[in-house]
Each structure stands twice: as C-alpha cells, then as structure tokens.
Design a protein around this motif. Sequence first.
Motif, mmCIF file in Angstrom:
data_model
loop_
_atom_site.group_PDB
_atom_site.id
_atom_site.type_symbol
_atom_site.label_atom_id
_atom_site.label_comp_id
_atom_site.label_asym_id
_atom_site.label_seq_id
_atom_site.Cartn_x
_atom_site.Cartn_y
_atom_site.Cartn_z
ATOM 1 N N CYS A 58 0.861 -1.188 0.000
ATOM 2 C CA CYS A 58 0.000 0.000 0.000
ATOM 3 C C CYS A 58 0.895 1.235 0.000
ATOM 4 N N ASN A 59 0.565 2.204 -0.862
ATOM 5 C CA ASN A 59 1.336 3.444 -0.968
ATOM 6 C C ASN A 59 0.463 4.633 -0.588
ATOM 7 N N ALA A 60 1.078 5.609 0.032
ATOM 8 C CA ALA A 60 0.361 6.830 0.407
ATOM 9 C C ALA A 60 1.320 8.014 0.313
ATOM 10 N N GLU A 61 0.733 9.218 0.226
ATOM 11 C CA GLU A 61 1.527 10.447 0.210
ATOM 12 C C GLU A 61 0.981 11.388 1.270
ATOM 13 N N VAL A 62 1.893 12.043 1.965
ATOM 14 C CA VAL A 62 1.543 12.938 3.065
ATOM 15 C C VAL A 62 2.127 14.318 2.798
ATOM 16 N N LEU A 63 1.342 15.342 3.104
ATOM 17 C CA LEU A 63 1.799 16.726 3.024
ATOM 18 C C LEU A 63 1.824 17.309 4.422
ATOM 19 N N SER A 64 2.942 17.937 4.773
ATOM 20 C CA SER A 64 3.056 18.609 6.064
ATOM 21 C C SER A 64 3.370 20.074 5.832
ATOM 22 N N MET A 65 2.713 20.941 6.593
ATOM 23 C CA MET A 65 2.962 22.383 6.511
ATOM 24 C C MET A 65 3.284 22.896 7.896
ATOM 25 N N ALA A 66 4.319 23.737 7.995
ATOM 26 C CA ALA A 66 4.715 24.274 9.295
ATOM 27 C C ALA A 66 5.037 25.753 9.176
ATOM 28 N N LYS A 67 4.741 26.497 10.242
ATOM 29 C CA LYS A 67 4.922 27.946 10.208
ATOM 30 C C LYS A 67 6.379 28.368 10.328
ATOM 31 N N THR A 68 7.224 27.498 10.891
ATOM 32 C CA THR A 68 8.643 27.813 11.022
ATOM 33 C C THR A 68 9.464 26.599 10.607
ATOM 34 N N GLN A 69 10.722 26.843 10.316
ATOM 35 C CA GLN A 69 11.594 25.744 9.940
ATOM 36 C C GLN A 69 11.788 24.782 11.108
ATOM 37 N N ALA A 70 11.860 25.317 12.322
ATOM 38 C CA ALA A 70 12.041 24.451 13.496
ATOM 39 C C ALA A 70 10.849 23.508 13.653
ATOM 40 N N LEU A 71 9.652 24.031 13.448
ATOM 41 C CA LEU A 71 8.457 23.189 13.531
ATOM 42 C C LEU A 71 8.433 22.147 12.422
ATOM 43 N N LEU A 72 8.884 22.547 11.229
ATOM 44 C CA LEU A 72 8.934 21.581 10.131
ATOM 45 C C LEU A 72 9.938 20.476 10.455
ATOM 46 N N ASP A 73 11.085 20.852 11.002
ATOM 47 C CA ASP A 73 12.089 19.853 11.358
ATOM 48 C C ASP A 73 11.525 18.852 12.367
ATOM 49 N N GLU A 74 10.744 19.361 13.316
ATOM 50 C CA GLU A 74 10.117 18.468 14.286
ATOM 51 C C GLU A 74 9.125 17.541 13.600
ATOM 52 N N GLY A 75 8.355 18.103 12.667
ATOM 53 C CA GLY A 75 7.384 17.298 11.936
ATOM 54 C C GLY A 75 8.043 16.226 11.092
ATOM 55 N N VAL A 76 9.144 16.591 10.444
ATOM 56 C CA VAL A 76 9.891 15.621 9.647
ATOM 57 C C VAL A 76 10.390 14.484 10.534
#
Length: 379
Positions: free
Chosen positions: A250-268
């Motif tokens: 099974c394959n899926a794709e996810v999109l993440s959006m973050a207001k700051t780079q630090a938040l994006l790094d945490e999300g990653v």
Amino acid sequence: MTNPLALPFDADEMLAGLTPWIETESPTFDTAAVNRMMDVVQHDLAALGARVERIPGRMGLGDSVRATMPHARAGEGGILLLGHLDTVHPVGTLAKLPYRREGDICYGPGLMDMKGGNYVYLDALRKLLAAGVQTPLPVTVLFTPDEEIGTPSTRELIETEAKRHKFILVPEPARPDGGAVIGRYAIARFDLQTRGKPSHAGWALSDGRSAIAEMAKSVARIESMTTDDCTFSVGVFNAGQWVNCVSSVCNAEVLSMAKTQALLDEGVAKMMALNSNEGEVVMEVRRGVTRPVWEPDQPGTMAMLSLAQEIAGEIGFGLTGSSAGGGSDGNFTGFLGLPTLDSIGVRGKGLHTLTEHIFVDSLVERAKLAAALYCRLGA
C-alpha cells in the motif's frame, strides 16, 4: 508618460483571451497536455514581440517557457514574472466545470490557480507595449509545469533565473481578503509504503497480513499529529487490485505544513520515526520535495508591498500583506532573500475544486496593479 492606471483594460476582452488557456487542460502529470498549454502561451508571448525560449522538461514532466519582453535593455536583470501553468484538474474536468461566466463570476479549471493571474499580468504588458510605454526595468517571464507537485523538476531553473532579477512578481491567487503574500510556511512531502503478506482473502485470510489495514491505522496516527502550527494530511492512498486478495503493498503520500523551519524539522522527525521493519508489516517513509520557509518582513519585499498598497489605494481597494500556508514558487525566491511579492493575482474561491471561480471585477483591478508595478518598480 501614459498613466498605467488609465490603460484600456477590458474584462470581457481578457475573458475571451483566457478561453484557450482554460480550455487547454493541463494537469501536471499529463506531460502532453501541459506542453499543449505551453504551446498556447508561447504563441501569445511571441505575438507580443517577446524573445521566447522553450526549455525542455525533465523527470518526465512538461516544458517551461521563458520570454524576454521587448525593452531597450532586454535580457538584463530586472523584473521576473513567475508563474506555473499546470493544474490539479484531470483532462476531462471541463465536462464538469466548463469555462463559463455567470454574472460577476467566471468558472473554469485552473482559472483561479493560476492561469487567470498569469494572463492578467501578461495583458498588462500587452497594453503597456501597445501604448508605447517602456518600463524602467526590463521584464522576463518564466512559466513552469510542475508547481502543483512541489516543483521537483524546475526549482533549480527558477532559482537560477530569479537571482538575475531585482524584483519577483508571483500572480498566484489573492488571499481570501484580497491580500498579498509576503512570506510562506514550509512544506514537506512524504512517500509512504507498507508491505505485508499476500493471501487469498476467502480461502486463507488468516495467512495474509494486510498492508492496507496497517496503512489505514497510520493515517489516523499521522493526521492526529496536526496542530495549528504544523499540519499533516494524507492526500493520496493507493493499494489493491483484487478484492479476493489480501493486499501486500500500500502506498500513500503525506503533506506537512509548518509555520517555522524548526516546527517543520520536528514534523519531519515525527514522520521519519514511523519507519519500522518490526512485526509482520513493514512501514517505509521517504522524504519527498520540500519548500523552505520564506520568512516575512524582509526589507525588499516589504518595500514592494508598500508600493503595491500605494497603487491599490489609487485604484480604489485595500491590499493587506501577510504570511500564508499553501506553498508556491515564491517560497524559493523568498527563501533566497530576493524581493518577492506573491498572491497578487485574481480574487476568487474554490481553487482545486469543481467550483473553482474568479470574481470578474478582479481582472481589471489586478491588471491595473500589474501595469503600475511594472512602471514603478525600479523607477
């Protein structure tokens, strides 16, 4: 010098000119369709007297078009008009969402995002050229084929071209209040795959291990990580060919959006932590393309916003400026620190849906804004 706000802009004329643009459907993954759209635009730019280059696509995606507009210093760095011509609408969407006007609203796939804005900013150049007005700075136009999937094939082209210029105009659709964008949140994409064990779903169900079931559990887990400042959305989910087979992949794709780079790094980090080869179903998470944070309040961009607000006041409307979610190619130019004004295109609603439409009165409004920006930037 001719007052750019007094140029003879006409909404009906613009809607007629947009007809081949909207009726040439151009979903990102249909390379032939995108290239047909590039043909249409290449013709329109050539008709303006521009020197037009067709840049072959790569990664199996469509071509790009770069045009150097007529100017005494044509080819020098100045103003870059940056837009994309791919859409999210599959070929055949016109049957459900025909290009049509109903009073003060006009409908069509890709009309709001972002063919309408691209066309309006070209029409401003058309009217300036017809009036014999030479802008203080030369203008270059770059239209690309893959923004809707994160710009995997043209980011380098965009960044290289943008670095040559003093100002970047991105006529993505205006914000809901009609405002411009002066910063954008970070965007990251992820490719997910679960791998289980196949079996006959009727005869030997217990022998199998469903990749679909495991991915379904992960969807709930991933979307539950969403906060106001960092969001996660599963937008693609593919699996299975036979209902009587336990699906092993099974394959899926996810999109993440973050207001700051630090938040994006945490999300990653949270997403990558989902990788697992323990148990009977494997989960693999791979990073996809990323749009970097475009920090707001950069001096060059704020000066552009101030000028645009002055022009908007003369036209008769207010123009706000703020950071926004929803990535654009302005992420790249803004991240580089280049003065960039984004979401200065048409006003409308329903982008990426079967109700996508624009407000007709925004065509002349934004064409006047475009013409004045061309004439005052660098003056």
